[in-house]
Design an enzyme around this catalytic site. Structure first.
Site, PDB file in Angstrom:
ATOM      1  N   ASP A  39     -29.284 -29.990  49.255  1.00 18.36           N
ATOM      2  CA  ASP A  39     -30.500 -29.654  48.510  1.00 18.36           C
ATOM      3  C   ASP A  39     -31.737 -30.144  49.248  1.00 18.36           C
ATOM      4  OD1 ASP A  39     -29.170 -30.112  45.128  1.00 18.36           O
ATOM      5  OD2 ASP A  39     -28.911 -28.532  46.613  1.00 18.36           O
ATOM      6  N   ASP A  43     -34.874 -27.911  50.391  1.00 19.39           N
ATOM      7  CA  ASP A  43     -36.237 -28.232  49.958  1.00 19.39           C
ATOM      8  C   ASP A  43     -37.176 -28.367  51.148  1.00 19.39           C
ATOM      9  OD1 ASP A  43     -35.193 -30.360  47.169  1.00 19.39           O
ATOM     10  OD2 ASP A  43     -35.454 -28.184  47.334  1.00 19.39           O
ATOM     11  N   LEU A  89     -21.219   2.866  27.105  1.00 18.57           N
ATOM     12  CA  LEU A  89     -19.835   3.325  27.199  1.00 18.57           C
ATOM     13  C   LEU A  89     -19.231   3.524  25.813  1.00 18.57           C
ATOM     14  CD1 LEU A  89     -18.459   0.981  29.997  1.00 18.57           C
ATOM     15  CD2 LEU A  89     -19.032   3.391  30.221  1.00 18.57           C
ATOM     16  N   GLU A 199     -26.128  -6.761  35.315  1.00 16.31           N
ATOM     17  CA  GLU A 199     -26.224  -7.422  34.015  1.00 16.31           C
ATOM     18  C   GLU A 199     -26.739  -8.844  34.244  1.00 16.31           C
ATOM     19  OE1 GLU A 199     -25.412  -6.438  29.878  1.00 16.31           O
ATOM     20  OE2 GLU A 199     -25.270  -5.291  31.744  1.00 16.31           O
ATOM     21  N   TYR A 251     -22.943  -3.882  39.481  1.00 16.33           N
ATOM     22  CA  TYR A 251     -21.715  -3.089  39.436  1.00 16.33           C
ATOM     23  C   TYR A 251     -21.923  -1.587  39.627  1.00 16.33           C
ATOM     24  CZ  TYR A 251     -23.533  -2.848  34.664  1.00 16.33           C
ATOM     25  OH  TYR A 251     -24.353  -2.695  33.568  1.00 16.33           O
ATOM     26  N   LYS A 315     -12.671   1.910  34.645  1.00 17.93           N
ATOM     27  CA  LYS A 315     -13.398   3.020  35.268  1.00 17.93           C
ATOM     28  C   LYS A 315     -12.476   3.810  36.183  1.00 17.93           C
ATOM     29  CE  LYS A 315     -17.693   0.303  35.459  1.00 17.93           C
ATOM     30  NZ  LYS A 315     -18.737  -0.257  36.348  1.00 17.93           N
ATOM     31  N   LYS A 339     -12.620  -3.221  24.042  1.00 12.55           N
ATOM     32  CA  LYS A 339     -13.272  -4.363  23.409  1.00 12.55           C
ATOM     33  C   LYS A 339     -12.263  -5.446  23.052  1.00 12.55           C
ATOM     34  CE  LYS A 339     -17.124  -3.988  21.713  1.00 12.55           C
ATOM     35  NZ  LYS A 339     -18.471  -4.418  22.124  1.00 12.55           N
ATOM     36  N   CYS A 433     -33.464  -5.889 -10.467  1.00 16.66           N
ATOM     37  CA  CYS A 433     -33.866  -6.280  -9.118  1.00 16.66           C
ATOM     38  C   CYS A 433     -34.286  -7.744  -9.121  1.00 16.66           C
ATOM     39  CB  CYS A 433     -35.020  -5.404  -8.642  1.00 16.66           C
ATOM     40  SG  CYS A 433     -35.721  -5.953  -7.061  1.00 16.66           S
ATOM     41  N   CYS A 436     -38.331  -7.913  -8.467  1.00 19.58           N
ATOM     42  CA  CYS A 436     -39.372  -7.378  -9.357  1.00 19.58           C
ATOM     43  C   CYS A 436     -38.894  -7.193 -10.792  1.00 19.58           C
ATOM     44  CB  CYS A 436     -39.910  -6.054  -8.816  1.00 19.58           C
ATOM     45  SG  CYS A 436     -38.672  -4.723  -8.808  1.00 19.58           S
ATOM     46  N   CYS A 451     -33.183  -0.293  -6.149  1.00 15.87           N
ATOM     47  CA  CYS A 451     -34.335  -0.714  -6.944  1.00 15.87           C
ATOM     48  C   CYS A 451     -35.303   0.469  -6.904  1.00 15.87           C
ATOM     49  CB  CYS A 451     -35.002  -1.950  -6.352  1.00 15.87           C
ATOM     50  SG  CYS A 451     -36.588  -2.317  -7.135  1.00 15.87           S
TER      51      CYS A 451
END
Length: 691
Positions: A39, A43, A89, A199, A251, A315, A339, A433, A436, A451
């Site tokens: 690092d 830097d 998709l 993404e 992708y 795919k 999913k 309701c 009201c 309502c």
């Protein structure tokens, strides 16, 4: 003089070397997770670069690593048209769904064509579109509505894994970066114009660390990584984005002005080779069953992923074949998302509450004992409707199962009845309701309860938000709408046009520019066409298509307000239910007063109906209803019909000339058969259009 030129040339050469080295080491650290310098060394290089650019600000270029700091601030995000549609998709929820998908598309694949599949994670992040010109990052945008996104270029420059220049080459050897995960390497021939899709997301460990720091500081923590990442990328001040741990995986290539790989697998290799971060868990398979099996292995080990994912994507590897297969509605046929099962947990149902929509529909929700579902603390969840509550026998005091639909929307799926104590209370629909005290109504044949009070304070927020969205009043979002209601400046949508500048300036976070922009946006909305105004009123059953028909038929808001049920049912596509709903709305004194106030404010659009007469095309005077899934989006099919002089409506009646039927057609198809209306498939429609 010559000596001075040589010094300048040497300095510019060193500047180029520093930029290349820093970009390379940034790529090693943020993308490959394999740094080769400390690092401190990094830097030191960065400080040297900053010193040269500070002394020579005219030498600063867009691909300089110093441009990641996010100093630029803008008031709003310009719109960016995408070079090609950025589509979502279709979803599958198990292996059989995926096989059904392939069975459908295989009918369109030429016999003997060898098919391979690529599996990638479905990252739960924010889709971003990256534009490169002459190998330099030039523009970045959100997905938006798929056609037009928001320009968030300054914010994306702060994301360390976004290459500012490609290829990201090893400054010592000149060789190109190689993809991780053993996919191999590819030397890139980079088109002058390249548009890449990816993404953006926050890794789980970074999100948890960030939330702990915020909590320790006494701030409000974020609900989940996706919302946090999306919010940071849409900051007006990119310096805020620069401080957040946003990452990227790419992708797809959206567009290019030169050759790019024509296989998804090779495309991933190509993207990695020129410096874009890609997933290291993607795999290629020669059979669908193997691809499905690989997806299913991730269901139980999804938490081992470094980021939130709500599924896996399968795919077809051949990108040319993907293109040939086309689309079903807005979904490409050549890929599908499998999913993951919705995450779930059990907790106690403490009580129920009720929300009221803009049309008066009362929707119950569960008030829960706080429970963590998929990393998100949930205290409220939807209960759909009171019929659903009764069907599932959900009771106050029950131990209930809470799921996140699509890993986003929490809902109560049912009770754990075996642990009941007998103290649980049955849930009854309210008779009045809660906002009201008006007696509720249930319309014949409908599940929902309403309502009927048009002025019910419980739905003012939603009515205003809906009106603002349809009338495209930019800058008057949900929070500002609520703020205006809370301080009493807006009691109905007409009040929007009575707001004064000095009233806004007294409100929190309203400065001169914000106030002037909002007032100008309100003024601009007065020019919206008649169909927009009718749709924005929130009349039950009157959406955009019906509003178009009403505007075309009546020509002015005055004539529309005089409409009778008899006149309304003469309009193609408007049946008794819609007609009754419109008349009920227009006859209410409060609504007549509302229209009078809108007119007084300058909203009185009119249509010259003579200009709307059919132009004499092949389909002049013919009415069409479109149902089911076709090879093109419905809007595109509808435009073709309208261009030929035809009219497209929503509902089927005896006056309908044709019903155009695609895959998975439902009740409209059945209605057409019942009434004997002519039915066309897509091929027959195309033949009719060609005449």
């Amino acid at each position: 003089m010559a000596e001075g030129r040589q010094v300048t040339a040497n300095l510019q050469k060193r500047l180029a070397e520093l930029r290349e080295q820093i970009n390379f080491h940034s790529h090693r650290y943020h993308v490959l997770d394999d740094p080769i310098i400390s690092d401190a060394e990094y830097d030191r290089l960065l400080r040297e670069l900053i010193q040269i650019e500070t002394e020579h600000p005219d030498w600063i270029t867009p691909d300089s690593p110093t441009q990641r700091v996010g100093a630029q601030v803008s008031e709003k995000f310009p719109k960016v048209p995408h070079p090609a549609p950025i589509l979502s998709l279709a979803n599958a929820f198990n292996g059989d769904d995926v096989r059904s998908w392939y069975t459908r598309i295989s009918k369109l694949i030429p016999a003997g064509r060898k098919i391979a599949f690529v599996v990638e994670p479905k990252i739960d992040g924010l889709t971003v579109i990256l534009h490169y010109r002459n190998s330099v990052f030039a523009q970045g945008a959100t997905r938006g509505d798929g056609s037009i996104g928001e320009d968030i270029t300054p914010n994306l420059r702060t994301v360390r894994s976004v290459p500012l220049k490609i290829p990201v080459a090893d400054s010592k050897s000149g060789s190109h970066a190689r993809i991780s995960g053993g996919m191999g390497a590819a030397t890139a021939n980079i088109p002058k114009r390249l548009v890449v899709r990816g993404e953006a997301f926050i890794e789980t460990k970074d999100f948890e660390k960030m939330n702990k720091q915020i909590e320790k500081a006494g701030g409000k923590t974020f609900a989940n990584p996706r919302n946090a990442g999306a919010g940071f990328l849409r900051q007006l001040d990119p310096s805020i984005t620069a401080k957040r741990p946003i990452n990227l995986l790419c992708y797809a290539i959206v567009d290019a002005d030169g050759p790019t790989p024509r296989s998804q697998w090779e495309l991933l290799e190509y993207l990695s080779a020129i410096g874009f971060p890609v997933t290291d868990i993607a795999k290629k398979f020669d059979s669908l069953d193997k691809a499905i099996a690989y997806c299913e292995t991730w269901i139980d080990k999804r938490d081992k992923l470094s980021f939130e994912a709500d599924g896996m994507v399968i795919k077809i590897d051949d990108l040319d074949l993907q293109q040939e297969l086309g689309f079903v509605g807005k979904d490409p046929r050549g890929a599908i998302a499998l999913k993951f099962p919705a995450r779930e947990a059990t907790t106690k149902l403490i009580d129920i509450g009720v929300n009221i929509g803009r049309t008066g529909v009362m929707a119950p929700y569960a008030i829960l004992e706080a429970v963590n579902v998929g990393g998100v603390t949930i205290e409220r969840a939807t209960l759909h409707n009171f019929n659903d509550i009764a069907r599932k026998d959900i009771r106050i005091g029950d131990r209930v199962i809470v799921k996140r639909s699509g890993d986003v929307i929490p809902y109560v799926s049912g009770p754990v009845a075996v642990v009941r104590t007998g103290k649980e209370k049955k849930i009854e629909p309210p008779k009045k309701c809660p906002f009201c005290d008006t007696p509720i109504v249930r319309r014949e044949g409908e599940v929902a309860i309403y309502c009927p009070n048009r002025d019910c304070p419980g739905k003012l927020d939603r009515a205003v938000q809906f009106f603002v969205a349809v009338m495209d009043i930019e800058g008057l979002g949900e929070k500002i709408a609520s703020q205006l209601i809370e301080v009493g400046l807006v009691e109905n949508v007409a009040d929007i046009y009575s707001i004064k500048r000095d009233q806004l300036l007294q409100l929190e976070k309203f400065a001169d520019k914000k106030t002037d922009n909002l007032l100008q946006s309100i003024e601009n909305s007065k020019t919206q066409p008649l169909d927009r105004l009718i749709a924005a009123l929130g009349i039950p059953h009157v959406g955009g298509t019906v509003a178009e028909s009403l505007a075309a038929h009546f020509g002015s808001i005055d004539e529309f307000m005089k409409a009778t049920e008899e006149k309304l049912t003469e309009i193609e596509g408007i049946g008794p239910t819609i007609a009754a709903s419109i008349v009920e709305w227009t006859q209410r004194k409060t609504n007549r007063d509302l229209i009078a106030r809108l007119k007084k404010a300058g909203l009185n659009p009119k249509i010259d109906r003579a200009t709307l007469k059919p132009s004499g095309g092949k389909l002049s005077g013919k009415t069409f209803v479109i149902t089911g899934t076709l090879s093109k989006p419905r809007d595109e099919i509808a435009s073709m019909i309208k261009s030929a002089g035809g009219k497209v409506i929503d509902s089927v009646s005896q006056k309908t000339d044709y019903v155009v039927v695609g895959d998975s057609a439902g009740s409209k198809y059945a209605k057409a058969q019942e009434l004997g209306v002519a039915i066309l498939d897509e091929a027959a429609l195309m033949k009719l259009l060609k005449g």
